[in-house]
Each structure stands twice: as C-alpha cells, then as structure tokens.
Design a protein around this motif. Structure first.
Motif, PDB file in Angstrom:
ATOM      1  N   LEU A 264      39.961 -73.023 -35.047  1.00  0.00           N
ATOM      2  CA  LEU A 264      40.545 -72.571 -36.315  1.00  0.00           C
ATOM      3  C   LEU A 264      42.056 -72.759 -36.345  1.00  0.00           C
ATOM      4  O   LEU A 264      42.649 -72.912 -37.418  1.00  0.00           O
ATOM      5  CB  LEU A 264      40.199 -71.108 -36.559  1.00  0.00           C
ATOM      6  CG  LEU A 264      38.719 -70.814 -36.822  1.00  0.00           C
ATOM      7  CD1 LEU A 264      38.460 -69.315 -36.809  1.00  0.00           C
ATOM      8  CD2 LEU A 264      38.284 -71.417 -38.147  1.00  0.00           C
ATOM      9  N   ALA A 265      42.697 -72.733 -35.175  1.00  0.00           N
ATOM     10  CA  ALA A 265      44.141 -72.945 -35.123  1.00  0.00           C
ATOM     11  C   ALA A 265      44.495 -74.392 -35.425  1.00  0.00           C
ATOM     12  O   ALA A 265      45.537 -74.679 -36.033  1.00  0.00           O
ATOM     13  CB  ALA A 265      44.686 -72.548 -33.751  1.00  0.00           C
ATOM     14  N   THR A 266      43.641 -75.330 -35.026  1.00  0.00           N
ATOM     15  CA  THR A 266      43.923 -76.745 -35.264  1.00  0.00           C
ATOM     16  C   THR A 266      43.291 -77.261 -36.557  1.00  0.00           C
ATOM     17  O   THR A 266      43.804 -78.197 -37.166  1.00  0.00           O
ATOM     18  CB  THR A 266      43.407 -77.593 -34.086  1.00  0.00           C
ATOM     19  OG1 THR A 266      42.018 -77.311 -33.863  1.00  0.00           O
ATOM     20  CG2 THR A 266      44.186 -77.269 -32.818  1.00  0.00           C
ATOM     21  N   SER A 267      42.194 -76.630 -36.979  1.00  0.00           N
ATOM     22  CA  SER A 267      41.507 -77.047 -38.207  1.00  0.00           C
ATOM     23  C   SER A 267      41.205 -75.806 -39.045  1.00  0.00           C
ATOM     24  O   SER A 267      40.059 -75.345 -39.113  1.00  0.00           O
ATOM     25  CB  SER A 267      40.204 -77.786 -37.876  1.00  0.00           C
ATOM     26  OG  SER A 267      40.446 -78.909 -37.060  1.00  0.00           O
ATOM     27  N   PRO A 268      42.221 -75.226 -39.682  1.00  0.00           N
ATOM     28  CA  PRO A 268      42.011 -73.982 -40.437  1.00  0.00           C
ATOM     29  C   PRO A 268      41.076 -74.171 -41.617  1.00  0.00           C
ATOM     30  O   PRO A 268      40.985 -75.260 -42.206  1.00  0.00           O
ATOM     31  CB  PRO A 268      43.423 -73.606 -40.892  1.00  0.00           C
ATOM     32  CG  PRO A 268      44.209 -74.873 -40.832  1.00  0.00           C
ATOM     33  CD  PRO A 268      43.620 -75.679 -39.732  1.00  0.00           C
ATOM     34  N   LEU A 269      40.384 -73.098 -41.963  1.00  0.00           N
ATOM     35  CA  LEU A 269      39.520 -73.095 -43.129  1.00  0.00           C
ATOM     36  C   LEU A 269      40.369 -73.059 -44.398  1.00  0.00           C
ATOM     37  O   LEU A 269      41.514 -72.600 -44.373  1.00  0.00           O
ATOM     38  CB  LEU A 269      38.598 -71.874 -43.092  1.00  0.00           C
ATOM     39  CG  LEU A 269      37.582 -71.834 -41.943  1.00  0.00           C
ATOM     40  CD1 LEU A 269      36.955 -70.456 -41.839  1.00  0.00           C
ATOM     41  CD2 LEU A 269      36.512 -72.902 -42.135  1.00  0.00           C
ATOM     42  N   PRO A 270      39.845 -73.534 -45.523  1.00  0.00           N
ATOM     43  CA  PRO A 270      40.610 -73.479 -46.779  1.00  0.00           C
ATOM     44  C   PRO A 270      41.044 -72.046 -47.106  1.00  0.00           C
ATOM     45  O   PRO A 270      40.226 -71.126 -47.082  1.00  0.00           O
ATOM     46  CB  PRO A 270      39.609 -74.011 -47.814  1.00  0.00           C
ATOM     47  CG  PRO A 270      38.684 -74.894 -47.033  1.00  0.00           C
ATOM     48  CD  PRO A 270      38.550 -74.232 -45.694  1.00  0.00           C
ATOM     49  N   GLY A 271      42.324 -71.861 -47.357  1.00  0.00           N
ATOM     50  CA  GLY A 271      42.841 -70.550 -47.695  1.00  0.00           C
ATOM     51  C   GLY A 271      43.120 -69.656 -46.515  1.00  0.00           C
ATOM     52  O   GLY A 271      43.556 -68.514 -46.689  1.00  0.00           O
ATOM     53  N   GLN A 272      42.905 -70.152 -45.293  1.00  0.00           N
ATOM     54  CA  GLN A 272      43.113 -69.328 -44.104  1.00  0.00           C
ATOM     55  C   GLN A 272      44.585 -69.003 -43.925  1.00  0.00           C
ATOM     56  O   GLN A 272      45.441 -69.889 -43.919  1.00  0.00           O
ATOM     57  CB  GLN A 272      42.595 -70.082 -42.879  1.00  0.00           C
ATOM     58  CG  GLN A 272      42.825 -69.375 -41.555  1.00  0.00           C
ATOM     59  CD  GLN A 272      42.283 -70.176 -40.385  1.00  0.00           C
ATOM     60  OE1 GLN A 272      41.161 -70.709 -40.444  1.00  0.00           O
ATOM     61  NE2 GLN A 272      43.051 -70.281 -39.314  1.00  0.00           N
ATOM     62  N   ILE A 273      44.896 -67.709 -43.776  1.00  0.00           N
ATOM     63  CA  ILE A 273      46.265 -67.251 -43.542  1.00  0.00           C
ATOM     64  C   ILE A 273      46.516 -67.028 -42.065  1.00  0.00           C
ATOM     65  O   ILE A 273      47.570 -67.378 -41.540  1.00  0.00           O
ATOM     66  CB  ILE A 273      46.535 -65.947 -44.317  1.00  0.00           C
ATOM     67  CG1 ILE A 273      46.496 -66.207 -45.825  1.00  0.00           C
ATOM     68  CG2 ILE A 273      47.877 -65.342 -43.924  1.00  0.00           C
ATOM     69  CD1 ILE A 273      46.673 -64.949 -46.649  1.00  0.00           C
ATOM     70  N   GLU A 274      45.531 -66.466 -41.404  1.00  0.00           N
ATOM     71  CA  GLU A 274      45.727 -66.078 -40.007  1.00  0.00           C
ATOM     72  C   GLU A 274      44.378 -65.943 -39.334  1.00  0.00           C
ATOM     73  O   GLU A 274      43.399 -65.518 -39.948  1.00  0.00           O
ATOM     74  CB  GLU A 274      46.482 -64.748 -39.961  1.00  0.00           C
ATOM     75  CG  GLU A 274      46.931 -64.329 -38.592  1.00  0.00           C
ATOM     76  CD  GLU A 274      47.808 -63.081 -38.635  1.00  0.00           C
ATOM     77  OE1 GLU A 274      48.650 -62.917 -37.745  1.00  0.00           O
ATOM     78  OE2 GLU A 274      47.648 -62.263 -39.565  1.00  0.00           O
TER      79      GLU A 274
END
Length: 546
Positions: free
Chosen positions: A46-56
């Motif tokens: 998730l740090a390298t390929s965040p989900l759409p809208g991911q803040i943290e």
C-alpha cells in the motif's frame, strides 16, 4: 444518516484467503491479515501502490488501517480489497534497508530472560538476539518506537508483571514475539536486555525515525559503555521548547503578549500533524477543531494558524502591542483590565482589539471545558513535523504554556476580520454522542452492544486530551485475553478489561491493545472535547448512508 436501534456489527467483508476488511468510523478500513509478516507485506504494498483516495496506511501486529479522503472512496476500496491478498510485492519492497544498532547487553532483566527462555546463559541470549535479522513490522506507543519481529522463537518471553514507571531512553527490550529499542524515556513493561546509543528519533533529520516499518534491523554487541546523548536521554527532547518561563531573548526579542497566569493547562494548538502515524506520531491538534477554526476565521487568519487552547479558564495575559483577538469554545467570562479599570463587557465569538498594556483574563467557564484564543497573525512558533501543536502523549511540539511565557505573533494575514458568529450549543449535564459500530464490536455481542447504548456513562475526572475515561457499570465482553495491537483513530471507543470505555480525542495513541466497540462520528468529536467531568453521556448508534 439515520439513527439505528440495532446497528449490528461493523461491516466485515470476506475478501480472499487470510484477508478481511472491517469498517472503522466513516472513512477508514481495517485490513486484517493472518499474521505480522503478512500485515507488514500488505503495508509495503500500500505504501508503493496506494489505493484511490488513500491518505494514510498504518501497520500493526496483524492489521493495516487505511484512511481515505472520502466516504465513496472508502466504500470502493472495501469492495476491491480482496484483490490485494494475491498481489505480489514490488521488487523494491523485497530489499529493505538494514539498520545496525550497537548494543551493550547489560539490561536489568537479562537473568530473568535467561530463565524464561530456557537458553541457559546470558551469552546464549545475546547470541540469539544478535543472530537474527529483525524486521520493523509497525510503529506505535511512542514516536520512533518500532516493533521488531523475526527473532529466535526462544526469545518470546512475556512482559513484566509490574511495568516500570520509567524505562531509560535507548533501552533494548523483549516482549512476546517482539524486540524494540526505546527512543525516549517512557513507562514500559518489556524485559530490558541492553541499551543502544543510536539516535532512534531525531527531529533534525529529514526522516526523524531511524527505524520505519519495512526496514531490517541487526543488533551488534559492543563491550564499551555506550553514553546516551542529552537529546536522546531527555525526558521530553522531542519538541520545540519555546513556551517556557525563561524565553530565549533571541527568539522573543520583541514579545507581542506575555502570559501571566495559566490555570489548569494551556497549550499551543493548530490543526495537527496528520500523515505520520506509520512512525508512531498521531495527529494531535485542537481538541475542539471547529472552535479553533471559528476563532481563526474571526481573527482573519488562515485555517492552520496556531492559537491557544485553555482548559477550564484561568488564563491571564498582557498585551505588549495592540492585538486583535477572538475567543471561542467554552463559555468563559472575558475581562479586560486597562488604565480605566476592569471591563467585563467583552464578548466571545467576535473579533476585538486588546490595546498595548491591557490585560485579558479568562474566567471559569459556566458551560463547556476548552476555550480557544486566536491572535490575528497566529502564534509564531517553529513547526515540528509541519505543526505547532503540543502533543501531550507523544511529547511533540512546544511545552505547555507557563506563567512568564512571551508570545510572538506572526505577520499581518492580509485578510479582513470576520463577523460575529453564533456558536453551536455547548453540552450541559447530559449529552448524546453518535457512533457507528467499531471493528471489534463482535467481541461484545448483542448483549454488550445493547448495554453500551442503553446506559448513561459518566465523564470521569481522569480524562484529558488523550481521551475521555467514562465511569459506569462494567461493560461485559465475550472474549478474554489481549487483542494484538492495531491502529486506532480519534473517536475510537476502546474498552479495557475494567469494562469502562475510553473515547480517544486529539492526542490519541497510534495503536491500542483493547477492542474498539464503536467509533464516534467526526462531527461529534468537537462536542466530546467540551464535556466536563460528571456529564452523563449516551452513545447513540447511527447508520451511515450507503
């Protein structure tokens, strides 16, 4: 959004082998894996390929909490989260950085670890600890405190039966499947086996945490005595000490105001420092965010300007220059003392001029708990990780304001002051807080959930900026034992073994080890920040719009 008499449990979506999704509040998901290694790998993805809208994304023992910008993006992420279980990590996540910590193995609990582990000797414990290549799975508890996994299974020893009130900075310790090094002085119940002089947390670095999730760690034994620096060994040492009774003349050469009295607690607050939870730093900021925002609007400031948060009145300050101020929040009387004598006619929720030489005094509020003072131009204090807020739990930002503190105001904002506003009503002797089911509501079952909603809980006197401690008949829980540490948010209602709920506020910890039965709506947290000890509170379940 509608009230619901039976909200059920938090949505839980089966989404592939070893991965489940639980809703957390309005805009977050708890992705639950089968173990620490899987959670760490998911966080790397998730740090390298965040989900759409991911803040943290915040990793923990077996979970990753993901916050999103909107409710829609949260729902969409929940629907597609199952695809994450089968995705491979990118190549760069396979070769994490290695950090070596030179360690003197002379900890107070070494002999106890020898006994608990069955390894037979201190040297055998040292060899087992140094032979492993540990992995930083997640951070929490304190800024820069990394939970390290991957050690020799024989080193999995229980915590001390009686925690220490102060563990020295740099201490290297074991507890359960984890090892860690303490960045600063703090309470702790881990078994101490050694100490390191490595600068584990340093705000002068671009990345303050020496060890971040995903990194590898190797402990290197050394014989010489390691001397800890003054920075790492300090009781606080993690913030900017500008709010003090002996201000640095170079920093406070021309004060705009001087604090004369403070009452119970006065801190500097802005909108906080989001985005650092992965290294153990919470958001912090004003407990009643709407009150601070209103004060800044009235003073003509930008929304992120820093002001003062005053707990239960008692503040008195003197203007050294002509100042424009606005006071909001708890209903406290305002008195201005000038050459003509005291004037009690000042009104809150509107801008006003405080002439040089005049004194402003904030009385004890008749309703509410926290008052906010905005100065036109904002308080001029160096930011720590992008914020001027005092985090009372993490020890970040300026020290609490003390009598004699000299305040410097920033430059003229170049915008007009606001018009008087009508504030929202303050809580009286009874208040309702709307909530949605928490990720661990199933630990309590229908009977526990019903008891949580049907009782009037009393705000306890031990409440603070970290959270509200409620008093009442203990809440029954279906399960026993500890919950593996997982991320929590402001608004989370955690239930420890005592059965007395705790509602986390602005200075909430990054991770917690007790089940969260519900999450109070963000819109109601400002009301919660104004609840006085003795107030009766009812938790009202609501259903979020589809």
């Amino acid at each position: 959004m509608q009230a619901s008499s039976n909200p059920g449990t938090a949505p839980r979506f089966a989404s592939g082998t070893g991965l489940h999704v639980r809703a957390v509040g309005e805009r977050a998901l708890l992705l639950e894996t089968s173990g620490t290694a899987e959670a760490s790998a998911l966080h790397s993805l998730l740090a390298t390929s965040p989900l759409p809208g991911q803040i943290e994304a915040v990793p923990a023992a077996r979970t990753v909490l993901v916050r999103f910008a909107t409710r829609t993006e949260t729902r969409e992420a929940a629907a597609r989260a199952g695809q994450l279980a089968g995705e491979a990590l990118p190549d760069e996540a396979q070769e994490p950085r290695m950090v070596e910590l030179e360690t003197v193995y002379d900890g107070e609990d070494l002999e106890e670890v020898v006994r608990l582990s069955g390894l037979g000797s201190v040297q055998a414990v040292i060899e087992a600890h140094t032979a492993a290549h540990w992995t930083a799975a997640f951070s929490g508890f304190a800024p820069g405190f990394a939970y390290l996994t991957g050690g020799d299974p024989r080193l999995q020893v229980p915590r001390r039966s009686e925690p220490r009130t102060a563990v020295p900075a740099g201490s290297v310790a074991l507890a359960g499947e984890y090892s860690a090094a303490y960045p600063g002085v703090s309470p702790g119940g881990w078994q101490l086996i050694g100490r390191t002089s490595a600068p584990l947390w340093d705000l002068e670095r671009e990345f303050p945490a020496l060890i971040a999730p995903g990194m590898r760690v190797r402990f290197v034994p050394v014989r010489e005595r390691a001397e800890l620096s003054a920075r790492s060994a300090g009781d606080r040492g993690q913030g900017t000490d500008l709010a003090r009774s002996d201000p640095d003349p170079g920093l406070q050469a021309r004060p705009d105001a001087v604090v004369l009295e403070t009452g119970l607690l006065v801190t500097v607050q802005d909108l906080g420092r989001p985005g650092h939870s992965h290294v153990g730093v919470g958001r912090s900021g004003a407990a009643d965010r709407s009150a601070l925002a209103r004060a800044n609007r009235l003073a003509g400031n930008t929304p992120d300007a820093a002001g003062l948060e005053v707990l239960f009145g008692g503040l008195r300050l003197r203007a050294e220059q002509d100042l424009v101020l606005a006071v909001t929040g708890a209903s406290a009387g305002l008195t201005v003392q000038d050459a003509s004598g005291p004037n009690a006619g000042m009104l809150p929720d509107r801008p006003f001029l405080l002439r040089a030489g005049s004194e402003l005094e904030l009385g004890i509020p008749v309703a509410g708990l926290r008052t906010y003072i905005a100065f036109r131009g904002g308080l001029e204090i160096p930011a720590v990780l992008g914020s001027r807020s005092t985090d009372t739990l993490a020890g970040l930002g300026p020290e609490p304001v003390a009598p004699g503190t000299a305040l410097t105001i920033g430059a003229e904002p170049g915008s007009a002051v606001g018009h008087a506003e009508v504030p929202p009503p303050l809580p009286g002797g009874f208040a309702e807080l709307r909530y949605v089911p928490g990720p661990r509501q199933d630990w309590f079952g229908p009977d526990g959930t019903s008891a949580f909603e049907s009782r009037d809980w009393t705000v306890g006197g031990q409440s603070n900026r970290v959270g509200i401690r409620f008093e009442g008949s203990p809440l029954p829980c279906l399960r026993s034992g500890e919950l593996a540490s997982e991320a929590v948010l402001p608004g989370s209602v955690q239930v420890p073994p005592s059965g007395q709920p705790i509602l986390f506020l602005a200075d909430a910890p990054v991770t917690g080890g007790y089940p969260v039965i519900g999450v109070v709506l963000e819109a109601d947290l400002d009301l919660a920040a104004q609840l006085r000890p003795g107030t009766a509170v009812r938790f009202v379940p609501v259903t979020l719009p589809a």
